[in-house]
Write a protein that holds these residues in place. Structure first.
Motif, short mmCIF file in Angstrom:
data_model
loop_
_atom_site.label_atom_id
_atom_site.label_comp_id
_atom_site.label_asym_id
_atom_site.label_seq_id
_atom_site.Cartn_x
_atom_site.Cartn_y
_atom_site.Cartn_z
N UNK A 160 38.47 36.13 42.47
CA UNK A 160 37.66 36.33 43.68
C UNK A 160 37.82 35.14 44.59
N UNK A 161 37.99 33.61 43.83
CA UNK A 161 38.23 32.52 44.70
C UNK A 161 39.42 32.49 45.11
N UNK A 162 40.67 33.26 44.82
CA UNK A 162 41.89 33.20 45.19
C UNK A 162 42.85 32.53 44.25
N UNK A 163 42.29 32.20 43.09
CA UNK A 163 43.10 31.42 42.10
C UNK A 163 43.89 32.68 41.29
N UNK A 164 45.08 32.33 40.75
CA UNK A 164 45.68 33.28 39.81
C UNK A 164 44.68 33.83 38.94
N UNK A 165 44.84 35.13 38.47
CA UNK A 165 44.13 35.47 37.31
C UNK A 165 44.83 35.32 36.19
N UNK A 166 44.17 35.25 35.03
CA UNK A 166 44.72 34.89 33.71
C UNK A 166 45.80 35.77 33.33
N UNK A 167 45.76 37.10 33.73
CA UNK A 167 46.83 38.10 33.53
C UNK A 167 47.93 38.03 34.57
#
Length: 304
Positions: free
Chosen positions: A49-56
């Motif tokens: 949600x904060x725009x950072x890449x998801x772990x996947x």
């Protein structure tokens, strides 16, 4: 021109139900070859949600690796995606007799004829769909095990190979619905004296592709020998059933290379050896490997 969107990450195991929205951001847009114009297929990457890449999100760390040095070497990838066709609602391979086995391997590779090839209509429809979508599909062929096929994506760059392989996989599953055929990327769909299913990856850099490139290829192979365990750990799930040292593989706990050796970890094609420059083939990835991960590891090991 395409906005970010959100979806329910709790339904895919990527978020908790009390804060379930994940963001998808378009990274590749192609014509939809099934519905036709003006419809589109949009490849996205997933963000928190904060725009950072998801772990996947395995695309993002690959993109972060591509700096001026990597761009100068213009890495190219040719991805050989093998897969196995299955009968609907079954684990039985398409074309195999009920409760039994076909003739031993031998007459099925690149074969022709109703007694040797099963599933060609889907394989060719998939090829046509990939072409219509503008993907860099360079060929298809029936594989060694009956009911097993392969398509090739490339040569393309590192981000493109991941984008196009995932789009091509999606199209294969989607068209399988129309033909009543299920496709699996399991690396060893049939136990016993049958070939497994891999994703051999052809790789080159600008330095490899020019005269004198054989020295660069051998240097890259030396680096790959030192990171073998790291690559194997990320080269697909269930790969230990495939990489046994039999059926055109090298044992997963062994690293070796050779010219024209399909029992090696890294193969140098004979034409490359004769010319003295070209590319190498990494034969270790399983069919279910993440293509972004393969590109990232090859670049990281050989160029970084």
């Amino acid at each position: 021109d395409f906005p970010d969107w959100s979806y329910d990450g709790s339904s895919t195991g990527q978020a908790e139900g009390n804060n379930s929205d994940c963001i998808v951001r378009p990274v590749r847009v192609v014509p939809d070859p099934i519905r036709g114009a003006p419809h589109l297929l949009i490849m996205t990457e997933v963000l928190n949600p904060d725009g950072t890449p998801h772990a996947t999100n395995t695309r993002s760390p690959l993109a972060a690796l591509i700096d001026d040095k990597v761009i100068a070497e213009a890495p190219l990838f040719g991805f050989e995606q093998e897969y196995t066709m299955l009968k609907p609602n079954s684990t039985a391979v398409l074309g195999w007799p009920e409760g039994g086995y076909p003739a031993p391997q031998g007459p099925f590779y690149c074969a022709v004829g109703v007694n040797s090839v099963y599933g060609r209509p889907l394989a060719e429809a998939h090829m046509e769909a990939c072409l219509a979508a503008g993907l860099t599909i360079s060929g298809i062929n029936a594989e060694v095990m009956p009911g097993q096929w392969e398509f090739q994506i490339g040569p393309v760059g590192p981000l493109e190979v991941g984008d196009e392989v995932h789009l091509a996989r999606w199209l294969l599953h989607r068209l399988g619905e129309d033909y009543g055929i299920s496709c699996t990327f399991h690396p060893k769909p049939m136990k016993g004296d049958w070939n497994g299913t891999g994703a051999h990856t052809n790789y080159s850099t600008e330095s490899m592709r020019n005269p004198g490139g054989m020295d660069v290829i051998l240097s890259a192979i030396e680096k790959l020998s030192k990171t073998h365990a790291e690559h194997i750990s990320q080269y697909g799930t269930g790969n230990e059933a495939r990489l046994t040292g039999k059926h055109e593989t090298c044992d997963m706990n062994t690293f070796r290379y050779g010219v024209a050796d399909r029992g090696s970890s890294i193969r140098i094609p004979l034409p490359v050896q004769l010319k003295g420059y070209g590319y190498l083939e990494d034969r270790r990835p399983a069919a279910n490997v993440d293509p972004y991960t393969v590109a990232r590891l090859l670049i990281k090991t050989t160029l970084k």
